[in-house]
Design a protein around this motif. Structure first.
Motif, short mmCIF file in Angstrom:
data_model
loop_
_atom_site.label_atom_id
_atom_site.label_comp_id
_atom_site.label_asym_id
_atom_site.label_seq_id
_atom_site.Cartn_x
_atom_site.Cartn_y
_atom_site.Cartn_z
N ARG A 31 0.85 -1.19 0.00
CA ARG A 31 0.00 0.00 0.00
C ARG A 31 0.88 1.24 0.00
N ASP A 32 0.35 2.28 -0.64
CA ASP A 32 1.12 3.51 -0.76
C ASP A 32 1.10 4.27 0.56
N ALA A 33 2.22 4.83 0.92
CA ALA A 33 2.30 5.71 2.08
C ALA A 33 3.19 6.87 1.66
N VAL A 34 3.09 7.97 2.37
CA VAL A 34 3.86 9.15 2.01
C VAL A 34 5.04 9.29 2.96
N LEU A 35 6.21 9.42 2.37
CA LEU A 35 7.43 9.59 3.15
C LEU A 35 7.98 10.97 2.82
N GLY A 36 7.53 11.94 3.57
CA GLY A 36 8.01 13.29 3.32
C GLY A 36 7.44 13.84 2.02
N GLU A 37 7.97 15.00 1.65
CA GLU A 37 7.44 15.77 0.53
C GLU A 37 7.59 15.04 -0.80
N GLY A 38 6.46 14.71 -1.41
CA GLY A 38 6.49 14.20 -2.78
C GLY A 38 7.05 12.81 -2.94
N MET A 39 7.32 12.10 -1.84
CA MET A 39 7.84 10.76 -2.00
C MET A 39 6.83 9.72 -1.52
N THR A 40 6.26 9.04 -2.50
CA THR A 40 5.34 7.97 -2.17
C THR A 40 6.11 6.66 -2.15
N ILE A 41 5.91 5.88 -1.13
CA ILE A 41 6.61 4.60 -1.02
C ILE A 41 5.57 3.48 -1.04
N ARG A 42 6.02 2.28 -1.33
CA ARG A 42 5.15 1.11 -1.29
C ARG A 42 5.48 0.31 -0.03
N ARG A 43 4.50 0.19 0.86
CA ARG A 43 4.73 -0.54 2.12
C ARG A 43 4.23 -1.97 1.98
N ALA A 44 5.16 -2.91 2.15
CA ALA A 44 4.82 -4.33 1.99
C ALA A 44 4.56 -5.00 3.35
N LEU A 45 5.21 -4.51 4.40
CA LEU A 45 5.01 -5.00 5.77
C LEU A 45 4.96 -3.79 6.69
N PRO A 46 4.18 -3.81 7.76
CA PRO A 46 3.18 -4.84 8.05
C PRO A 46 1.92 -4.62 7.22
#
Ligand code: MN
Length: 316
Positions: A31-46
């Motif tokens: 699922r996508d989460a936001v890591l600071g300005e303009g950086m979307t990350i994909r969280r696999a765990l948990p």
């Protein structure tokens, strides 16, 4: 990295199906989460489907992003408890600073391992001189009871063992496999491998039947034991496998992680791993009050982060 998602939810390690004793092939969307300005990350765990794989309790796949935009990566000083953070960049550079006084630039092919123990704080940022692209993975490893109150520590590993096999470049990130042992110091039985294909190819990776495993594509597309896989899906493999067949149709990169199922119950909130709600609430309160247990990060050009209070804490 830090969980900057202010809508973060508590994650209990028992709040998912138990680790199956046999092989499975469970596709779990990241699922996508936001890591600071303009950086979307994909969280696999948990995730709801799977909280942990062995002691691996957090897995973020970040980028590739254009690191020339703005300041690039900027994650201000924030705390951790009872875990190790494991950083593996595929492209670009990250400058780590922590409350022990370490200031370490990490580049592709290298690992930063920070052991929080009873408490540490750190920041992560793109250096002024940097490559155009930032791409990588950060994982957290839950510390077992006997180690979780230990002194904090930081280690930089400039080189990891690499084996070339069947056109696949295998980096042994954690544990021992394909005849090589990683120097990365962990505190429970764990494995992590990076498989990089520069062209189409197939290989077999020996697995430990007592480990549960998961596979995450970092680049391109793969077929893992018959299951087609691309970025955005974590393939949970269960236990009881002797090997995994990995096929790549073109260039590609796969992260394979595993470990013995972690039998202690943990609770995660924001950047904290704990054992119960009171412990987590205290960590949030201590950090926000500037308690000395987390030390201080010097030199970061920005503000420290504030811990969101957990939903069970009573602000009166
Ligand atoms: Mn962090």
């Amino acid at each position: 990295m830090s969980d900057l998602d202010q809508a973060c939810r508590p994650s209990g390690s028992r709040d998912c199906p138990p680790s199956p004793g046999q092989p499975v092939a469970e596709a779990i969307p990241t699922r996508d989460a936001v890591l600071g300005e303009g950086m979307t990350i994909r969280r696999a765990l948990p995730s709801r489907q799977r909280r942990m794989i062995g002691a691996w309790c957090f897995l973020d796949h970040f980028g590739p992003v254009d690191a020339r935009r703005g300041d690039g990566l900027r994650v201000g000083p924030h705390p951790h408890t009872c875990l190790q953070t494991f950083t593996w960049p595929l492209s670009g550079e990250i400058l780590h600073r922590d409350s022990l006084g370490y200031e370490q630039l990490i580049r592709p092919g290298q690992v930063n391992l920070m052991t929080a123990g009873r408490g540490i704080s750190h920041s992560e940022e793109s250096p002024a001189q940097r490559s155009p692209e930032l791409h990588g993975a950060q994982l957290w490893i839950a510390l077992p009871e006997v180690e979780r109150h230990r002194d904090p520590a930081f280690e930089h590993y400039p080189e990891l063992p690499v084996v070339e096999r069947d056109g696949c470049r295998i980096t042994v990130l954690v544990g021992e496999t394909v005849g090589e042992r990683s120097p990365v110091r962990v505190h429970s039985p764990l494995a992590a491998l990076d498989l990089t294909f520069s062209a189409a190819g197939s290989t077999h990776i020996p697995l430990r039947p007592d480990f549960e495993y998961g596979a995450l594509v970092l680049d391109g597309e793969m077929v893992v034991d018959g299951a087609a896989l691309r970025s955005g899906t974590l393939l949970y493999l269960g236990r009881g496998r002797e090997r995994a067949a990995v096929h790549c149709g073109a260039e590609g990169r796969l992260l394979l992680i595993g470990g013995t199922p972690f039998d202690e119950e943990i609770l995660m909130w924001w950047n904290f791993v704990g054992r119960d709600r009171d412990e987590i609430t205290r960590a949030c309160t201590d950090w926000n009050a500037g308690d000395a247990r987390f030390g201080e990060v010097h030199g970061y050009p920005g503000q420290r982060l504030t811990a969101p209070m957990p939903p069970w804490s009573n602000p009166g």
